[in-house]
Write an enzyme that holds these catalytic residues in place. Structure first.
Site, PDB file in Angstrom:
ATOM      1  N   GLN A   1       0.640  -1.224  -0.037  1.00  0.00           N
ATOM      2  CA  GLN A   1       0.019  -0.099  -0.018  1.00  0.00           C
ATOM      3  C   GLN A   1       0.924   1.047  -0.129  1.00  0.00           C
ATOM      4  OE1 GLN A   1      -2.125   1.713   3.598  1.00  0.00           O
ATOM      5  NE2 GLN A   1      -3.788   0.636   2.634  1.00  0.00           N
TER       6      GLN A   1
ATOM      7  N   TYR B   1      -6.028  10.189   5.238  1.00  0.00           N
ATOM      8  CA  TYR B   1      -4.697  10.238   4.730  1.00  0.00           C
ATOM      9  C   TYR B   1      -5.050  11.321   3.159  1.00  0.00           C
ATOM     10  CZ  TYR B   1      -2.903   6.972   7.388  1.00  0.00           C
ATOM     11  OH  TYR B   1      -2.672   6.227   8.800  1.00  0.00           O
TER      12      TYR B   1
ATOM     13  N   ARG C   1      -6.533  -7.757  12.131  1.00  0.00           N
ATOM     14  CA  ARG C   1      -6.144  -8.126  13.487  1.00  0.00           C
ATOM     15  C   ARG C   1      -6.241  -9.529  13.565  1.00  0.00           C
ATOM     16  NH1 ARG C   1     -10.015  -4.369  16.226  1.00  0.00           N
ATOM     17  NH2 ARG C   1     -11.036  -4.695  14.339  1.00  0.00           N
TER      18      ARG C   1
ATOM     19  N   CYS D   1      -9.116 -13.178  17.276  1.00  0.00           N
ATOM     20  CA  CYS D   1      -8.870 -11.678  17.832  1.00  0.00           C
ATOM     21  C   CYS D   1     -10.028 -11.396  18.546  1.00  0.00           C
ATOM     22  CB  CYS D   1      -8.738 -10.975  16.610  1.00  0.00           C
ATOM     23  SG  CYS D   1      -8.756  -9.160  16.970  1.00  0.00           S
TER      24      CYS D   1
ATOM     25  N   CYS E   1      -2.100  -3.798  19.417  1.00  0.00           N
ATOM     26  CA  CYS E   1      -2.179  -3.249  17.876  1.00  0.00           C
ATOM     27  C   CYS E   1      -2.381  -1.894  17.859  1.00  0.00           C
ATOM     28  CB  CYS E   1      -2.988  -4.047  16.989  1.00  0.00           C
ATOM     29  SG  CYS E   1      -4.796  -4.139  17.788  1.00  0.00           S
TER      30      CYS E   1
ATOM     31  N   ALA F   1      -3.612 -15.983  32.075  1.00  0.00           N
ATOM     32  CA  ALA F   1      -2.314 -16.072  32.395  1.00  0.00           C
ATOM     33  C   ALA F   1      -2.113 -17.320  32.759  1.00  0.00           C
ATOM     34  CB  ALA F   1      -1.890 -15.176  33.527  1.00  0.00           C
TER      35      ALA F   1
ATOM     36  N   GLU G   1      -7.088 -24.902  40.124  1.00  0.00           N
ATOM     37  CA  GLU G   1      -7.903 -23.670  40.259  1.00  0.00           C
ATOM     38  C   GLU G   1      -9.057 -23.800  41.349  1.00  0.00           C
ATOM     39  OE1 GLU G   1     -10.115 -20.716  39.798  1.00  0.00           O
ATOM     40  OE2 GLU G   1      -8.492 -20.739  38.595  1.00  0.00           O
TER      41      GLU G   1
ATOM     42  N   LYS H   1     -18.656  -6.927  25.431  1.00  0.00           N
ATOM     43  CA  LYS H   1     -17.457  -7.721  25.826  1.00  0.00           C
ATOM     44  C   LYS H   1     -17.538  -9.140  25.048  1.00  0.00           C
ATOM     45  CE  LYS H   1     -15.744  -3.901  27.379  1.00  0.00           C
ATOM     46  NZ  LYS H   1     -14.575  -3.251  26.857  1.00  0.00           N
TER      47      LYS H   1
END
Length: 666
Positions: free
Chosen positions: A105, A175, A320, A343, A350, A394, A413, A431
């Site tokens: 691009q 742009y 993404r 994603c 990002c 994590a 756990e 979410k």
């Protein structure tokens, strides 16, 4: 091998280029370049990995055609000189060897450049800035425009010489070309302003110059903000009108959306549905009967396949999604969709790293963008027992990583379910994508025979020692921060009060009416947690107020999330009180102080969302219990300090691997 989603995985030919499938990697800035704009080794590995993952067409991030005037980043790639060709050739050669086509691009930032970076006043169509509060640019003369058109052509010629199969001209996203096309940034009265034909004239010049420079065999793609989604900006119908003057010589329309003020539609906010922009691709395709790329939060291969099948577009653009999983194509075609690391549209590593942060590209759920899963080639040289305490994201990443290199891993756990806070937060409708990450981790863990997960275990040091661990990883996460404010602890979730935490809200999501008109909601805390509450209640008609002690609400949010937040606040008339401190919590009101004055804010629902704090119920005991023993102990994720998922994922992968290597197990 089976071929899932047959519409995606069929070839497509444009002029002299044939793609093996209909998946295109969208051009996204990486900040991997050197300060002089040269392609780095990191770049080559990054793009090659996506080519090896089965992507049909890689479109390399926007490259500056005129330096420094047209530069839009701290470390943007350049192609304004021949000296950049050799490294570009190394890149195209690497991707071609993996079977992918590769385009680039080309771009000039115009008024989106910053004088502090380019050392001069930015240029544009007129004196209108590219975003509210932006710098005032200098209008370009006709002679300068003719010269810049030739700069685009020279960059395109270099790109073809370097082996690129396609040239994409960036005419969207505020742009330079977009600054001519959009009425919001162009108030010229000469031949380059006014009517659609005049506003398209500069872009037409560039297309013609590029075609002359590259010849008839190389396809040209034109990236557009088909729907600018700003007041006074181009609509889909306006775009179709100006494209009548640009259609010749364009082989592919890359149909994007939004301008700088609406970046949440350009870099999709997390609440936007898969493929939501496909109507734009269809509108352009139907009118001009030319191939289009549909983009817009596309994560699910079934939705991607349906877009192609119903004729909305000819290519699916993944951005993404390919940062998160470079093997998206191969997994979709031959494997199980559950293997795809989808994603979650959090925009942290990002967008947040790059825009405003000036840091290299990273990903919340993919800890290694350039080496991928090559770590699995490092297997343990001797037996190693690992115990991980806490099965949030994590802990799951740590456990899976250790097991994948051959350790015998036990994951303990306390709760009956694994996934941690991500699972809870994903229950909030906006979410919901967040759930995809723990779902992926659970699936990944289920395939590892040397990983045992035990739930409902409130681990003690004695429990851990029973496994004779060589490495103990503590990942017990975080809990809401509830400081000793007068009345808070007495009234929180009390039957006689209307005061709640974020976890209380999540536990009662199904009990809130869809219409809350006339109800008062007051949220204390203007960070990500408080904003989640506001974005749930404000659209339901509640009279919503948000309180923040700092001078700014949403401090530290990425550009896309910030734009979404501002849009929500404005649309739903949310009252914002900054530099305001919570003094006292009453059963049905908050006493706050600002500018030296106190005020009581009554509510039907009051939420205290002051962030999260590390939850370390066992860490001190682990340190003491293994002191002097031949066992390494490490603490990762939120249990070190309440942060973001990206920090825990990174530690779960890299800190665990580095520790194993340091101890001589790898």
């Amino acid at each position: 091998m089976k071929n899932n989603y047959p519409h995606i995985f069929q070839p497509l030919t444009l002029r002299g280029m044939t793609m093996r499938n209909r998946v295109a990697m969208m051009p996204m800035g990486s900040d991997f370049a050197g300060h002089n704009g040269e392609l780095s080794d990191e770049h080559i590995k990054y793009y090659e990995l996506r080519a090896r993952g089965g992507t049909g067409l890689i479109i390399v991030e926007n490259i500056c055609v005129k330096y420094p005037e047209g530069s839009n980043g701290t470390t943007q790639l350049r192609l304004d000189k021949d000296c950049y060709i050799p490294r570009m050739f190394n890149l195209t050669e690497a991707c071609h060897r993996q079977g992918a086509c590769i385009g680039v691009q080309i771009n000039h930032a115009g008024a989106s450049a910053m004088s502090s970076r380019i050392g001069m006043q930015p240029v544009s169509a007129s004196t209108l800035p590219s975003k509210p509060g932006g710098e005032t640019p200098r209008p370009l003369s006709k002679e300068e425009l003719e010269s810049i058109a030739k700069d685009y052509a020279a960059a395109a010629r270099r790109a073809v010489n370097a082996g690129f199969d396609l040239i994409e001209i960036h005419a969207g996203h505020s742009y330079l070309i977009s600054q001519f096309l959009s009425p919001t940034m162009n108030d010229r009265t000469d031949e380059f302003g006014g009517c659609a034909k005049n506003r398209a004239r500069f872009c037409r010049m560039i297309i013609d110059e590029v075609r002359k420079a590259i010849g008839p065999r190389v396809p040209i793609s034109l990236r557009l903000s088909v729907d600018e989604l700003v007041e006074g900006g181009n609509t889909v119908e306006d775009c179709l009108e100006y494209l009548e003057y640009l259609n010749d010589e364009v082989d592919l329309f890359d149909t994007s959306a939004g301008l700088n003020p609406t970046i949440q539609y350009q870099i999709d906010a997390n609440y936007l549905e898969d493929g939501w922009r496909s109507y734009m691709a269809k509108a352009v395709r139907d009118k001009f009967n030319k191939p289009t790329i549909a983009i817009g939060n596309i994560r699910d291969p079934k939705i991607a396949d349906d877009i192609i099948a119903r004729g909305d577009a000819d290519l699916i653009g993944l951005g993404r999604g390919l940062i998160a999983d470079p093997d998206w194509c191969n997994k979709a075609k031959y494997g199980d969709v559950c293997d795809i690391r989808k994603c979650i549209s959090c925009n942290i590593g990002c967008v947040g790293n790059r825009i405003g942060g000036n840091k290299p590209l990273r990903c919340t759920i993919n800890p290694d963008l350039t080496e991928g899963e090559s770590y699995k080639k490092k297997q343990v040289a001797k037996p190693c027992s690992v115990v991980v305490v806490g099965a949030g994201t994590a802990g799951l990443e740590a456990a899976c990583t250790a097991a994948e290199v051959g350790c015998q891993v036990t994951l303990l756990e306390k709760k009956d379910e694994i996934g941690g806070l991500s699972v809870e937060i994903s229950k909030i409708p906006a979410k919901k994508r967040l759930a995809d990450f723990p779902t992926y981790l659970k699936h990944r863990a289920s395939k590892l025979s040397n990983l045992t997960i035990k739930t409902g275990v409130d681990a003690t040091v004695e429990d851990i020692k029973a496994y004779q661990p060589d490495l103990v990883v503590n990942a017990t996460g975080s809990v809401p921060l509830l400081p000793p404010i007068e009345g808070l602890h007495e009234n929180l979730a009390s039957a006689d009060a209307s005061v709640y935490s974020i976890m209380d809200m999540i536990d009662n999501l199904d009990n809130y009416p869809e219409d809350l008109t006339g109800k008062k909601v007051v949220v204390v805390g203007g960070g990500a947690v408080g904003l989640d509450v506001v974005e749930f209640f404000a659209p339901r008609g509640a009279e919503t107020t948000i309180i923040e002690m700092m001078p700014i609400i949403g401090n530290g949010l990425d550009a896309s999330s910030t734009a979404s937040m501002k849009e929500c606040m404005s649309k739903h008339h949310v009252t914002q009180m900054v530099n305001t401190a919570l003094m006292k919590v009453n059963p049905h009101s908050f006493l706050v102080k600002y500018d030296g004055k106190e005020e009581e804010l009554p509510f039907d629902y009051g939420f205290v969302c002051l962030g999260m704090k590390a939850h370390t119920p066992i860490w001190e005991a682990i340190e003491q219990g293994f002191e002097g023993e031949n066992t390494e102990v490490i603490n990762i994720g939120d249990s070190v300090r309440a942060r973001r998922i990206i920090d825990g994922t990174d530690a779960g992968r890299h800190l665990v691997l580095n520790t194993l290597e340091r101890l001589g197990y790898l």
